[in-house]
Write an enzyme that holds these catalytic residues in place. Structure first.
Site, PDB file in Angstrom:
ATOM      1  N   LEU A  76      13.051 -38.570   0.862  1.00 46.73           N
ATOM      2  CA  LEU A  76      12.186 -39.725   1.126  1.00 46.73           C
ATOM      3  C   LEU A  76      10.877 -39.596   0.356  1.00 46.73           C
ATOM      4  O   LEU A  76      10.382 -40.579  -0.226  1.00 46.73           O
ATOM      5  CB  LEU A  76      11.903 -39.826   2.635  1.00 46.73           C
ATOM      6  CG  LEU A  76      10.918 -40.917   3.051  1.00 46.73           C
ATOM      7  CD1 LEU A  76      11.486 -42.312   2.762  1.00 46.73           C
ATOM      8  CD2 LEU A  76      10.568 -40.795   4.541  1.00 46.73           C
TER       9      LEU A  76
ATOM     10  N   ALA B  36      10.099 -31.792   7.669  1.00 50.74           N
ATOM     11  CA  ALA B  36      10.959 -31.635   8.849  1.00 50.74           C
ATOM     12  C   ALA B  36      11.890 -30.449   8.691  1.00 50.74           C
ATOM     13  O   ALA B  36      12.245 -30.054   7.582  1.00 50.74           O
ATOM     14  CB  ALA B  36      11.785 -32.899   9.064  1.00 50.74           C
TER      15      ALA B  36
ATOM     16  N   LYS C  75      11.657 -33.923  17.491  1.00 54.63           N
ATOM     17  CA  LYS C  75      11.090 -35.080  16.773  1.00 54.63           C
ATOM     18  C   LYS C  75      10.362 -36.002  17.750  1.00 54.63           C
ATOM     19  O   LYS C  75       9.314 -36.574  17.417  1.00 54.63           O
ATOM     20  CB  LYS C  75      12.183 -35.845  16.023  1.00 54.63           C
ATOM     21  CG  LYS C  75      12.788 -35.114  14.841  1.00 54.63           C
ATOM     22  CD  LYS C  75      11.819 -34.858  13.675  1.00 54.63           C
ATOM     23  CE  LYS C  75      11.593 -36.079  12.823  1.00 54.63           C
ATOM     24  NZ  LYS C  75      10.802 -35.745  11.597  1.00 54.63           N
TER      25      LYS C  75
ATOM     26  N   TYR D 117      17.046 -31.110  17.839  1.00 51.11           N
ATOM     27  CA  TYR D 117      16.378 -31.838  16.748  1.00 51.11           C
ATOM     28  C   TYR D 117      15.674 -33.078  17.309  1.00 51.11           C
ATOM     29  O   TYR D 117      14.481 -33.287  17.060  1.00 51.11           O
ATOM     30  CB  TYR D 117      17.408 -32.229  15.681  1.00 51.11           C
ATOM     31  CG  TYR D 117      16.883 -33.185  14.625  1.00 51.11           C
ATOM     32  CD1 TYR D 117      15.787 -32.842  13.834  1.00 51.11           C
ATOM     33  CD2 TYR D 117      17.482 -34.434  14.429  1.00 51.11           C
ATOM     34  CE1 TYR D 117      15.304 -33.718  12.872  1.00 51.11           C
ATOM     35  CE2 TYR D 117      17.003 -35.310  13.461  1.00 51.11           C
ATOM     36  CZ  TYR D 117      15.920 -34.950  12.684  1.00 51.11           C
ATOM     37  OH  TYR D 117      15.428 -35.816  11.734  1.00 51.11           O
TER      38      TYR D 117
HETATM   39  N1  NAP Z   1      17.850 -37.264   6.075  1.00 52.53           N
HETATM   40  C1  NAP Z   1      18.143 -38.118   7.045  1.00 52.53           C
HETATM   41  O1  NAP Z   1      19.272 -38.618   7.137  1.00 52.53           O
HETATM   42  C2  NAP Z   1      17.083 -38.516   8.053  1.00 52.53           C
HETATM   43  C3  NAP Z   1      17.406 -39.419   9.072  1.00 52.53           C
HETATM   44  C4  NAP Z   1      16.406 -39.818   9.968  1.00 52.53           C
HETATM   45  C5  NAP Z   1      15.128 -39.312   9.862  1.00 52.53           C
HETATM   46  N2  NAP Z   1      14.848 -38.421   8.885  1.00 52.53           N
HETATM   47  C6  NAP Z   1      13.487 -37.888   8.778  1.00 52.53           C
HETATM   48  O2  NAP Z   1      12.993 -38.306   7.526  1.00 52.53           O
HETATM   49  C7  NAP Z   1      12.106 -37.318   6.990  1.00 52.53           C
HETATM   50  C8  NAP Z   1      12.462 -37.033   5.548  1.00 52.53           C
HETATM   51  O3  NAP Z   1      13.811 -36.636   5.435  1.00 52.53           O
HETATM   52  P1  NAP Z   1      14.421 -36.233   4.018  1.00 52.53           P
HETATM   53  O4  NAP Z   1      15.863 -36.548   4.051  1.00 52.53           O
HETATM   54  O5  NAP Z   1      13.569 -36.770   2.934  1.00 52.53           O
HETATM   55  O6  NAP Z   1      14.237 -34.637   4.099  1.00 52.53           O
HETATM   56  P2  NAP Z   1      14.030 -33.553   2.951  1.00 52.53           P
HETATM   57  O7  NAP Z   1      14.634 -34.018   1.666  1.00 52.53           O
HETATM   58  O8  NAP Z   1      14.518 -32.258   3.525  1.00 52.53           O
HETATM   59  O9  NAP Z   1      12.460 -33.528   2.754  1.00 52.53           O
HETATM   60  C9  NAP Z   1      11.580 -32.852   3.601  1.00 52.53           C
HETATM   61  C10 NAP Z   1      10.420 -32.378   2.767  1.00 52.53           C
HETATM   62  O10 NAP Z   1       9.497 -31.678   3.612  1.00 52.53           O
HETATM   63  C11 NAP Z   1       9.237 -30.380   3.058  1.00 52.53           C
HETATM   64  N3  NAP Z   1       9.027 -29.456   4.155  1.00 52.53           N
HETATM   65  C12 NAP Z   1       9.963 -28.895   4.948  1.00 52.53           C
HETATM   66  N4  NAP Z   1       9.391 -28.102   5.865  1.00 52.53           N
HETATM   67  C13 NAP Z   1       8.047 -28.158   5.630  1.00 52.53           C
HETATM   68  C14 NAP Z   1       6.936 -27.546   6.235  1.00 52.53           C
HETATM   69  N5  NAP Z   1       7.084 -26.680   7.244  1.00 52.53           N
HETATM   70  N6  NAP Z   1       5.697 -27.843   5.755  1.00 52.53           N
HETATM   71  C15 NAP Z   1       5.548 -28.689   4.718  1.00 52.53           C
HETATM   72  N7  NAP Z   1       6.573 -29.283   4.087  1.00 52.53           N
HETATM   73  C16 NAP Z   1       7.814 -29.020   4.551  1.00 52.53           C
HETATM   74  C17 NAP Z   1      10.470 -30.032   2.248  1.00 52.53           C
HETATM   75  O11 NAP Z   1      10.170 -29.064   1.254  1.00 52.53           O
HETATM   76  P3  NAP Z   1      11.232 -27.919   0.876  1.00 52.53           P
HETATM   77  O12 NAP Z   1      12.551 -28.585   0.697  1.00 52.53           O
HETATM   78  O13 NAP Z   1      10.682 -27.352  -0.390  1.00 52.53           O
HETATM   79  O14 NAP Z   1      11.243 -26.954   2.014  1.00 52.53           O
HETATM   80  C18 NAP Z   1      10.825 -31.406   1.664  1.00 52.53           C
HETATM   81  O15 NAP Z   1      10.061 -31.660   0.508  1.00 52.53           O
HETATM   82  C19 NAP Z   1      12.171 -36.135   7.958  1.00 52.53           C
HETATM   83  O16 NAP Z   1      11.052 -36.183   8.783  1.00 52.53           O
HETATM   84  C20 NAP Z   1      13.425 -36.365   8.784  1.00 52.53           C
HETATM   85  O17 NAP Z   1      13.293 -35.846  10.088  1.00 52.53           O
HETATM   86  C21 NAP Z   1      15.792 -38.004   7.972  1.00 52.53           C
END
Ligand code: NAP
Length: 282
Positions: free
Chosen positions: A12, A58, A127, A123
């Site tokens: 995202l 996350a 959240k 999870y």
């Molecule tokens: N993916 C889904 O299907 C989905 C569905 C509903 C809601 N969401 C929510 O949407 C958001 C984004 O999801 P996404 O799919 O974009 O996830 P993502 O690709 O895993 O991105 C998360 C980002 O946050 C960084 N991060 C992780 N832990 C961290 C920490 N402790 N401190 C600072 N940065 C940190 C990660 O960096 P690194 O990778 O370098 O660790 C990554 O850049 C999340 O909040 C998730 O809960 C996701």
């Protein structure tokens, strides 16, 4: 507006950076720049003096959250509190990205912003705690619930996304077995990012918003739609979620809708656009 994006290299985050760059100043913060669970590390936000902070960080592999709930709470809840506190201190609007997994899936119809959350796995509980910390520690905040994301960067925390997983399996000639009894709202990260930008630009009332592509389907229907759009024949077999061994309980029907005026295009149109952007479709 100066907007800081936490998790800027994530699925995202990558599209948030792109979408906000068309008209706003963006501070793209990677995991190296900020560790949300560490309050000292969060002080980096103060240096940039942003008008808004979008917190996408996350720990979101559902199975791992069940195994390591402390880690899930540290990142998803305590991290949200730390970010919200800094935002409040520096007068920035705080946007926390949440999930359809805050619901139990028992409603049998799409959940809107007025529905009461009742998460059924670690999870979702973590959240929901993050949502509450954000709302209660930063008065000027938005909680934006998304679901089942697909974006060109792929989720770094999950190792890709569903669309790429099924396309990859089909290419390798592997058998595709996909659950047909779990229903959700597939959502393109470009559309979710645009909705978040509109929310911030409009100065809408602070609170909870749902921002998913319109409509819903089972994961099986979603997989079939990918191959229909690509014009590729692939054998996709429907299976029951009970065929999968899983530590975490998952909501059976977690489609989202908005009664607050957030309207995104239908998920099929969004999927087509994604397949084009990713180069699968010309
Ligand atoms: N993916 C889904 O299907 C989905 C569905 C509903 C809601 N969401 C929510 O949407 C958001 C984004 O999801 P996404 O799919 O974009 O996830 P993502 O690709 O895993 O991105 C998360 C980002 O946050 C960084 N991060 C992780 N832990 C961290 C920490 N402790 N401190 C600072 N940065 C940190 C990660 O960096 P690194 O990778 O370098 O660790 C990554 O850049 C999340 O909040 C998730 O809960 C996701």
């Amino acid at each position: 507006m100066k907007v800081a994006v936490i998790g800027s290299t994530g699925q995202l985050g990558t599209d948030l950076v792109k979408v906000f760059r068309g008209g706003h100043e963006v501070i793209a913060l990677t995991h190296r720049d900020i560790e949300v669970e560490n309050p000292d590390s969060c002080r980096v936000l103060e240096e940039h003096e942003p008008d808004a902070v979008v917190n996408t960080a996350a720990f979101h592999r559902t199975e791992d959250c069940e195994l390591y709930p402390e880690r899930a709470f540290l990142v998803n809840a305590v991290g949200a509190k730390n970010v919200a506190e800094v935002c409040s201190r520096i007068g920035a609007v705080c946007v926390y990205i949440s999930t359809d997994y805050v619901f139990d899936g028992c409603k049998g119809a799409p959940y809107d912003e007025e529905d009461v959350p009742n998460p059924i796995n670690a999870y979702g509980v973590s959240k929901l705690a993050g949502e509450l910390f954000t709302r209660n520690y930063c008065e000027h905040s938005y909680v934006v619930r998304l679901a089942s994301l697909f974006g060109v960067a792929g989720a770094s925390g999950k190792g890709g996304n569903f669309v790429e997983t099924v396309i990859g399996k089909a290419r390798r000639g592997e058998e595709l077995r996909v659950v047909d009894d779990v229903v959700m709202s597939p959502t393109y990260t470009v559309d979710a990012a645009s909705a978040i930008r509109s929310l911030l630009e409009s100065g809408a009332e602070y609170g909870v918003y749902h921002a998913t592509n319109d409509g819903y389907c089972s994961w099986f229907e979603f997989a079939k739609a990918i191959f229909e759009i690509l014009g590729v024949s692939a054998s996709v077999k429907p299976i029951s979620s009970s065929d999968f061994a899983s530590r975490a309980r998952r909501p059976r029907f977690s489609a989202l809708t908005s009664v607050k005026g957030v309207k995104l295009r239908g998920w099929r149109d969004a999927l087509k656009e994604y397949l084009k952007e990713k180069g699968h479709l010309t």
